[in-house]
Design a protein around this motif. Sequence first.
Motif, PDB file in Angstrom:
ATOM      1  N   ALA A 113       0.824  -1.205   0.000  1.00 25.72           N
ATOM      2  CA  ALA A 113       0.000   0.000   0.000  1.00 25.72           C
ATOM      3  C   ALA A 113       0.858   1.255   0.000  1.00 25.72           C
ATOM      4  CB  ALA A 113      -0.916   0.005   1.222  1.00 25.72           C
ATOM      5  N   ILE A 114       0.271   2.326  -0.498  1.00 27.20           N
ATOM      6  CA  ILE A 114       0.832   3.662  -0.338  1.00 27.20           C
ATOM      7  C   ILE A 114       0.231   4.216   0.953  1.00 27.20           C
ATOM      8  CG2 ILE A 114       1.038   5.965  -1.328  1.00 27.20           C
ATOM      9  CD1 ILE A 114       2.486   3.829  -2.929  1.00 27.20           C
ATOM     10  N   MET A 115       1.078   4.539   1.911  1.00 28.91           N
ATOM     11  CA  MET A 115       0.602   4.872   3.244  1.00 28.91           C
ATOM     12  C   MET A 115       0.264   6.349   3.421  1.00 28.91           C
ATOM     13  SD  MET A 115       0.765   1.798   4.274  1.00 28.91           S
ATOM     14  CE  MET A 115       0.340   1.942   6.012  1.00 28.91           C
ATOM     15  N   GLU A 116       0.888   7.211   2.618  1.00 31.72           N
ATOM     16  CA  GLU A 116       0.601   8.642   2.700  1.00 31.72           C
ATOM     17  C   GLU A 116       0.971   9.274   1.368  1.00 31.72           C
ATOM     18  OE1 GLU A 116       2.925   7.703   5.526  1.00 31.72           O
ATOM     19  OE2 GLU A 116       4.414   7.405   3.944  1.00 31.72           O
ATOM     20  N   ALA A 117       0.490  10.499   1.146  1.00 34.31           N
ATOM     21  CA  ALA A 117       0.773  11.204  -0.099  1.00 34.31           C
ATOM     22  C   ALA A 117       2.281  11.283  -0.329  1.00 34.31           C
ATOM     23  CB  ALA A 117       0.172  12.603  -0.053  1.00 34.31           C
ATOM     24  N   GLY A 118       2.700  10.927  -1.530  1.00 29.74           N
ATOM     25  CA  GLY A 118       4.118  10.953  -1.858  1.00 29.74           C
ATOM     26  C   GLY A 118       4.893   9.755  -1.358  1.00 29.74           C
ATOM     27  N   GLY A 119       4.204   8.787  -0.749  1.00 27.34           N
ATOM     28  CA  GLY A 119       4.877   7.630  -0.181  1.00 27.34           C
ATOM     29  C   GLY A 119       5.197   6.562  -1.199  1.00 27.34           C
ATOM     30  N   LYS A 120       5.921   5.538  -0.724  1.00 29.04           N
ATOM     31  CA  LYS A 120       6.267   4.391  -1.542  1.00 29.04           C
ATOM     32  C   LYS A 120       5.422   3.197  -1.101  1.00 29.04           C
ATOM     33  CE  LYS A 120      11.075   5.885  -2.117  1.00 29.04           C
ATOM     34  NZ  LYS A 120      12.509   5.513  -1.930  1.00 29.04           N
ATOM     35  N   LEU A 121       5.426   2.158  -1.913  1.00 33.81           N
ATOM     36  CA  LEU A 121       4.720   0.938  -1.532  1.00 33.81           C
ATOM     37  C   LEU A 121       5.343   0.341  -0.279  1.00 33.81           C
ATOM     38  CD1 LEU A 121       4.116  -0.974  -4.894  1.00 33.81           C
ATOM     39  CD2 LEU A 121       2.398   0.131  -3.458  1.00 33.81           C
ATOM     40  N   GLU A 122       4.484  -0.011   0.671  1.00 32.47           N
ATOM     41  CA  GLU A 122       4.949  -0.637   1.906  1.00 32.47           C
ATOM     42  C   GLU A 122       4.105  -1.870   2.205  1.00 32.47           C
ATOM     43  OE1 GLU A 122       5.486   1.900   5.284  1.00 32.47           O
ATOM     44  OE2 GLU A 122       5.693   3.688   4.045  1.00 32.47           O
ATOM     45  N   LEU A 123       4.721  -2.817   2.879  1.00 28.10           N
ATOM     46  CA  LEU A 123       4.014  -4.011   3.317  1.00 28.10           C
ATOM     47  C   LEU A 123       3.117  -3.664   4.483  1.00 28.10           C
ATOM     48  CD1 LEU A 123       3.606  -7.104   3.239  1.00 28.10           C
ATOM     49  CD2 LEU A 123       5.581  -7.297   4.763  1.00 28.10           C
ATOM     50  N   THR A 124       1.855  -4.073   4.415  1.00 31.60           N
ATOM     51  CA  THR A 124       0.915  -3.825   5.489  1.00 31.60           C
ATOM     52  C   THR A 124      -0.035  -5.019   5.600  1.00 31.60           C
ATOM     53  OG1 THR A 124      -0.653  -2.203   6.397  1.00 31.60           O
ATOM     54  CG2 THR A 124      -0.798  -2.647   4.047  1.00 31.60           C
ATOM     55  N   GLU A 125      -0.990  -4.916   6.481  1.00 29.18           N
ATOM     56  CA  GLU A 125      -1.981  -5.980   6.657  1.00 29.18           C
ATOM     57  C   GLU A 125      -3.356  -5.349   6.752  1.00 29.18           C
ATOM     58  OE1 GLU A 125      -0.927  -8.838   9.566  1.00 29.18           O
ATOM     59  OE2 GLU A 125      -2.854  -9.884   9.513  1.00 29.18           O
ATOM     60  N   ILE A 126      -4.299  -5.891   5.989  1.00 32.06           N
ATOM     61  CA  ILE A 126      -5.664  -5.380   5.973  1.00 32.06           C
ATOM     62  C   ILE A 126      -6.616  -6.534   6.254  1.00 32.06           C
ATOM     63  CG2 ILE A 126      -5.031  -3.548   4.362  1.00 32.06           C
ATOM     64  CD1 ILE A 126      -6.298  -5.168   2.117  1.00 32.06           C
ATOM     65  N   GLY A 127      -7.906  -6.254   6.276  1.00 31.16           N
ATOM     66  CA  GLY A 127      -8.895  -7.291   6.537  1.00 31.16           C
ATOM     67  C   GLY A 127      -9.992  -7.299   5.497  1.00 31.16           C
ATOM     68  N   ARG A 128     -10.400  -8.466   5.080  1.00 35.80           N
ATOM     69  CA  ARG A 128     -11.531  -8.639   4.170  1.00 35.80           C
ATOM     70  C   ARG A 128     -12.678  -9.302   4.929  1.00 35.80           C
ATOM     71  NH1 ARG A 128      -9.909  -5.519  -0.189  1.00 35.80           N
ATOM     72  NH2 ARG A 128      -8.052  -6.367  -1.222  1.00 35.80           N
ATOM     73  N   PRO A 129     -13.917  -8.947   4.596  1.00 42.77           N
ATOM     74  CA  PRO A 129     -15.043  -9.602   5.264  1.00 42.77           C
ATOM     75  C   PRO A 129     -15.259 -11.010   4.725  1.00 42.77           C
ATOM     76  CG  PRO A 129     -15.855  -8.156   3.548  1.00 42.77           C
ATOM     77  CD  PRO A 129     -14.351  -7.951   3.598  1.00 42.77           C
ATOM     78  N   ALA A 130     -15.989 -11.819   5.479  1.00 43.44           N
ATOM     79  CA  ALA A 130     -16.413 -13.120   4.972  1.00 43.44           C
ATOM     80  C   ALA A 130     -17.401 -12.884   3.836  1.00 43.44           C
ATOM     81  CB  ALA A 130     -17.069 -13.934   6.081  1.00 43.44           C
TER      82      ALA A 130
END
Length: 394
Positions: free
Chosen positions: A35-52
């Motif tokens: 993901a891009i975490m803030e304006a002007g940022g680079k791609l970073e590894l993160t964790e998100i959630g999807r619903p069932a």
Amino acid sequence: LSRRHAAARSPLDHFTARTTKMATLPNGSGTKALAIMEAGGKLELTEIGRPAPGQQDVAIEIVYSGMCHSDIHATGGSWGVDVYPLAPGHEIAGIVTAVGDAVTRFKVGDRVGVGCHVGSCRQCELCDEGMENHCAAMLQTYSSAWPLGKGHDECAGTPTNGGYSTDVVVDEHFVFAVPDALPLEFAAPLLCAGVTTYAPLARHLLGRPRGQRVGVVGFGGLGHVAVKMALAMGAEVTVFSRSLAKKADAERLGASMVAHSDAAALAKLPRTFHLILDTVSAEHEIMPIVGTLRVGGTYVTIGGVTVPYAVNSMALLFNRFRIEGSLTGGVPETAAMLAFAAEHGIKPDIKVITASEAADAYAELQSGGAPAARYVIDVATLRNAHSSAERLLR
């Protein structure tokens, strides 16, 4: 500890992992993403959630995700999107892992794709006509706030997040079966680049005599797919590029090339083309190229340029030129595109990359130095990645 840490090294070691409120589920987890975490940022590894998955939803394990120039514009702010953090990606190919009880078109194990849109009102005239991409309530695969009343109300207000992730849950109406003739890594870019070029070409070429003269402006990720689509529709194709550096590549596909910066070369092409498809997303002058259209010819822009074009109205009057735009494609057009690509053996030129290479590829797209081939992320390399925190706990 240092030996254990070294043994657990991941191809994503240079990323810093974060967990954010960016996902379909607020405070979600369980889905790895870039993901891009803030304006002007680079791609970073993160964790998100999807619903069932809900009653009409399809859960998909993402196998490949194409990288589109739209991802750069959207996360870079040039298109007015101001949503961060954000995982882009709307060229998704994967395998069905679960389906809702009301799903009728898919089953676990099916090969599927998801494109630029994941929702619409499904009730308006546009939706009825298969133009969900123009619906006022259209939901983009990433950056759209999830609305109340569309299921998963616990996600309302959070942005949709796209295919730079390990899995996704989508209404079956916006999920497409991938024909067996299309390997998933090639199918992924077709879900945006394919339908975005196919839709206007099909409207203007299919059902007409073969041999229509078509120009394609730009020879990048969109342009080279446009060339392949137009040739398969029986057109004679000429590429307009800034220089002739890619002339051999165009000729390899069966197209000729002219430098649109060469006024003398353009002067030799008056009233030549029935149709010109402009794939360029950067500011550029169009009237010298428009002038190569036949009387009554059509110039279609698909590149998403945010700066207004300078248009010579007298040239339009005296030549009946038409200038129009085209935005991706609706559900029927996307399904037709996949069938057409499978029938005619159309595969984008791609370069499969690992998740650890994605940030550099993203920067290359930003700089305009990317090759004509489409970058495609092998999501298995993201799925198998361990964040810094995870490695320390191993």
